[in-house]
Write an enzyme that holds these catalytic residues in place. Structure first.
Site, PDB file in Angstrom:
ATOM      1  N   ASP A 177       2.628   6.664   7.263  1.00 53.72           N
ATOM      2  CA  ASP A 177       1.489   6.038   6.579  1.00 53.72           C
ATOM      3  C   ASP A 177       1.054   6.963   5.442  1.00 53.72           C
ATOM      4  O   ASP A 177       0.447   8.002   5.686  1.00 53.72           O
ATOM      5  CB  ASP A 177       0.312   5.839   7.553  1.00 53.72           C
ATOM      6  N   LYS A 185      -1.282  -1.218   3.780  1.00 50.15           N
ATOM      7  CA  LYS A 185      -2.339  -0.967   4.758  1.00 50.15           C
ATOM      8  C   LYS A 185      -3.655  -0.839   4.008  1.00 50.15           C
ATOM      9  O   LYS A 185      -3.696  -0.248   2.929  1.00 50.15           O
ATOM     10  CB  LYS A 185      -1.980   0.321   5.514  1.00 50.15           C
ATOM     11  N   LYS A 199      -1.172  -4.218   7.266  1.00 53.47           N
ATOM     12  CA  LYS A 199      -1.895  -3.549   8.350  1.00 53.47           C
ATOM     13  C   LYS A 199      -3.340  -3.296   7.956  1.00 53.47           C
ATOM     14  O   LYS A 199      -3.625  -2.370   7.213  1.00 53.47           O
ATOM     15  CB  LYS A 199      -1.202  -2.215   8.677  1.00 53.47           C
TER      16      LYS A 199
END
Lengths: 281, 349
Positions: B186, B249, B285
């Site tokens: 991430d 995300k 996400k």
């Protein structure tokens, strides 16, 4: 010129706010003679769930406040109630003098319990003599969130069951008397203006038979006061549901609200914490 | 001629005018007929990042987001009532999509191990979660604790959460996490560069980190709470996807507001349109601020109504959360037993 009267909408009291029931339902409330008085909110199980969340959220702050401070706040509730004697006497209805006496008794009951806030530990706790080099101390601790089914007596009865629960540091969810819930909501206005943190007392109006079983079965409720349940079958079902997470239960029994209340209602929702403190080492 | 966005959603304008393409210097004549169109756009989109000017022209040529419309549509989709068996199914799906996260300065190996145990067996017969998400130095602990149980290990990298470091450090951190066994990385984008219009810098960083990831999946954190406008969210989504992100995300969870429903909606639209344009599917996400089962189910409704059920699997949609899992488990127990559950009976984390 005549003016339009502004009528009060009786709502619930959850987390220090006055929301309508999530379900949008209401039911008519009538006087003893059968005259229409007002519509009250008919709370649903989801309102009960929200009220438990609010009570749980308020618990650390309220139980962590000093007993002296809790006593002050309860005394403040009594002061606010004293200032609204006329309004409550009118709302209770019946004979004027009898109603005024009920309100006065309610104020006195609050002051009586307020005084106990910093004394209950001295009476109910102990320094225990033990055979060892320890200072052994038992102190009463609040049990957590208590669900209270209030008795039919709309004001004195209500205060007589709520004050002993909160004075020791518990927070509560109260199901007000089903036939006469209006004084309970007016009392909520008193509580909301008395420095009582939001969520310490949450008041639901509506069907006892609908709400009590959900509160009795709720796994985040630690105590259950069934004083207001007259239906023996409902009381039994609630007690059985409460056994699932070992709630402290106060069983219903007829009570004279004008009599000396004693300590039983306070101690019922206390737990005893015992500390062993080494000495002489 | 509207061709990438379809006008089936009132409130959210999805007619991509041809201006965008004209600005980016593309040929429009070929854009007739679906098959031709897709292939043309595919090749065109690779040229988009050929220069700073082209990239800027493309991103600024994306249609603007109707703020009120997006808010309204997200709020409207949030009112769906999901009950009984559908709710039970949604709860299990949401549990299987959770990226169970702990990103605190006070994290310890013990805490990560405890979290991994919970990730594999959340409680009762609940399904295992999709992944655990930890800081890079705790990746080996998580890999060992999970021991091939089928739960992926995600690691934040690139100077999380601010992203304020040099590219060398970011790449080194990524390489370290991947070699320690992380399945997913991430990364955060450089919001400072993005907001000051240096899109190429952001693009190149993502490309470099993607290269460093190797086989690991790359999730690109846009940190929408700092992007100020919905237009920027759409631009950042496209920028990340063009640079090769496998997932986009919303947030780090360190900035409020985090994953709001309208932002998730805009990102879901972006991945849907990106697949239409290029044929490549990118996951989404939302992370941060999703604490209740109700929030999670609202997100699932958003996915179903915006991107479609192709995205309704843990492979393409994740929920970044820590406290959400307990609420999902409590709701699950409420459905099973008929009584409201209490937090006393679930793990503290």
């Amino acid at each position: 010129m005549s003016r339009l009267s502004v009528r009060k909408t009786y709502k619930l009291y959850i987390g220090g706010a006055f929301p309508r029931s999530e379900s949008g339902r209401s039911y008519p409330v009538t006087s003893a003679k059968g005259d229409f008085l007002a519509n009250a909110s008919r709370a649903s199980r989801k309102d009960a769930r929200d009220a438990v969340v609010a009570a749980r959220k308020a618990f650390p702050g309220w139980s962590g406040a000093t007993p002296y401070n809790r006593g002050q706040i309860l005394y403040r509730v009594a002061e606010m109630l004293e200032g609204r004697r006329g309004q409550f006497a009118e709302e209770l209805g019946g004979g004027k003098r009898a109603a005024a006496e009920r309100v006065d008794a309610t104020v006195d009951r609050l002051v009586w319990y307020a005084g106990w806030s910093d004394k209950i530990a001295a009476v109910h706790g102990a320094a225990n003599p033990v055979a060892g080099p320890y200072f052994n101390l038992s102190s009463p601790e609040p049990t957590g969130v208590v669900a209270v089914v209030a008795p039919a007596d709309p004001l004195l009865g209500l205060v007589s069951v709520v004050a002993p629960v909160i004075v020791t540091g518990n927070t509560c969810v109260v199901v007000a008397s089903e036939p006469s819930p209006l004084a309970a909501i007016t009392l909520a206005e008193v509580l909301a203006t008395s420095d009582l943190p939001g969520g310490v007392v949450n008041i639901l109006t509506g069907s006892q038979a609908e709400l009590a079983p959900w509160l009795a079965a709720h796994m985040d409720v630690n105590g259950l006061d069934l004083t207001g349940v007259d239906d023996a079958d409902l009381a039994l079902r609630c007690e059985q549901a409460a056994a699932e997470n070992l709630k402290r239960v106060l069983r219903p029994a007829p009570e004279d609200w004008t009599a000396d209340p004693g300590l039983g209602r306070m101690t019922r929702f206390l737990e005893t914490k015992t500390v062993w403190h080494p000495i002489g080492i | 001629m509207p061709y990438l966005w379809y006008a089936d959603t009132p409130g959210v304008p999805r007619t991509w005018g041809t201006t965008a393409l004209r600005w980016s210097g593309l040929e429009l004549e070929a854009l007739v007929g679906d098959a031709v169109m897709v292939s043309t756009v595919t090749t065109s989109l690779t040229d988009v990042a050929s220069s700073d000017t082209a990239l800027r022209a493309f991103l600024h040529g994306l249609p603007g987001v109707d703020r009120v419309g997006a808010d309204q549509r997200a709020a409207m989709l949030g009112t769906r009532s999901i009950k009984t068996t559908a709710k039970a199914q949604a709860i299990d799906l949401a549990i299987s999509m959770v990226d169970l996260t702990t990103l605190e300065g006070a994290d310890t190996a013990g805490k990560v191990r405890a979290m991994c145990t919970k990730a594999v067996r959340p409680g009762g017969d609940a399904p295992k979660v999709a992944a655990v998400c930890v800081y890079p130095d705790l990746v080996p602990v998580a890999v060992e604790a999970l021991g091939g149980a089928g739960v992926k290990v995600a690691s934040v990298a690139t100077a999380f959460p601010s992203g304020r470091s040099s590219l060398e450090v970011k790449v080194a951190e990524t390489t370290g996490a991947v070699s320690a066994g992380a399945d997913e990385i991430d990364m955060v984008i450089d919001r400072g560069a993005f907001l000051s219009g240096r899109y190429m810098k952001v693009y190149e960083e993502i490309v470099a980190v993607k290269a460093a990831c190797g086989a690991a999946h790359l999730k690109v954190i846009l940190e929408t709470g700092e992007l100020a406008t919905y237009d920027n969210v759409r631009r950042a989504s496209w920028l990340a996807m063009l640079a090769g992100a496998d997932f986009i995300k919303t947030s780090t969870g360190k900035v409020s507001p985090a994953a709001t429903p309208p932002v998730t909606l805009i990102m879901l639209e972006a991945v849907r349109d990106f697949r239409d344009a290029t044929g490549r599917q990118v996951g989404v996400k939302p992370a941060g601020g999703i604490r209740t089962t109700k929030d999670a189910i609202k997100n699932l409704v958003l996915v179903n109504e915006t991107a479609g059920d192709d995205w309704l699997t843990p492979e393409w949609f994740r929920l970044g959360a820590s406290s959400l899992l307990n609420d999902l488990l409590m709701q699950r127990q409420k459905l099973a037993t008929g009584r409201y559950a209490g937090p006393d009976y679930f793990t503290l984390d």
